[in-house]
Design an enzyme around this catalytic site. Structure first.
Site, mmCIF file in Angstrom:
data_model
loop_
_atom_site.group_PDB
_atom_site.id
_atom_site.type_symbol
_atom_site.label_atom_id
_atom_site.label_comp_id
_atom_site.label_asym_id
_atom_site.label_seq_id
_atom_site.Cartn_x
_atom_site.Cartn_y
_atom_site.Cartn_z
ATOM 1 N N GLU A 1 -28.157 -74.910 -14.228
ATOM 2 C CA GLU A 1 -27.726 -74.700 -15.612
ATOM 3 C C GLU A 1 -26.339 -75.288 -15.855
ATOM 4 O O GLU A 1 -26.113 -75.937 -16.875
ATOM 5 C CB GLU A 1 -27.697 -73.193 -15.939
ATOM 6 C CG GLU A 1 -29.048 -72.517 -15.851
ATOM 7 C CD GLU A 1 -29.387 -72.013 -14.449
ATOM 8 O OE1 GLU A 1 -30.381 -71.287 -14.325
ATOM 9 O OE2 GLU A 1 -28.677 -72.347 -13.475
ATOM 10 N N HIS B 1 -24.857 -74.973 -9.952
ATOM 11 C CA HIS B 1 -26.154 -74.437 -10.349
ATOM 12 C C HIS B 1 -26.790 -75.379 -11.372
ATOM 13 O O HIS B 1 -26.086 -76.088 -12.103
ATOM 14 C CB HIS B 1 -25.991 -73.039 -10.944
ATOM 15 C CG HIS B 1 -25.569 -72.034 -9.935
ATOM 16 N ND1 HIS B 1 -26.478 -71.315 -9.194
ATOM 17 C CD2 HIS B 1 -24.339 -71.648 -9.516
ATOM 18 C CE1 HIS B 1 -25.825 -70.513 -8.368
ATOM 19 N NE2 HIS B 1 -24.523 -70.701 -8.533
#
Length: 80
Positions: free
Chosen positions: A57, A55
């Protein structure tokens, strides 16, 4: 984390997400910023890498930690 978003960083986050969609990825991205400096930026790489933990992040946090040489990202803001 600050409560006021910097429009420059918001725009960059959106730009990365749009580019990622154009490249066949998902419309997500993340910037890690400290003291007005981008430490790391990443699109979501799940689709491109078949890695369910890639992901935006996660990738940006990992990059930022490597850059500062620590897992401590105190004082950073995440734009996503």
């Amino acid at each position: 984390m600050s409560t006021t978003a910097d429009p420059e960083f918001v725009d960059r986050t959106l730009e990365i997400a749009r580019e990622n969609v154009e490249d066949g990825g998902r419309p997500f991205s993340c910037l890690i910023v400290r003291d007005g400096e981008i430490l790391a930026e990443s699109p979501n790489l799940v689709a491109q890498t078949n890695n369910p933990v890639a992901h935006a992040e996660t990738v940006a946090i990992e990059q930022a930690c490597k850059r500062v040489g620590s897992e401590d990202l105190s004082g950073c803001d995440a734009y996503r």
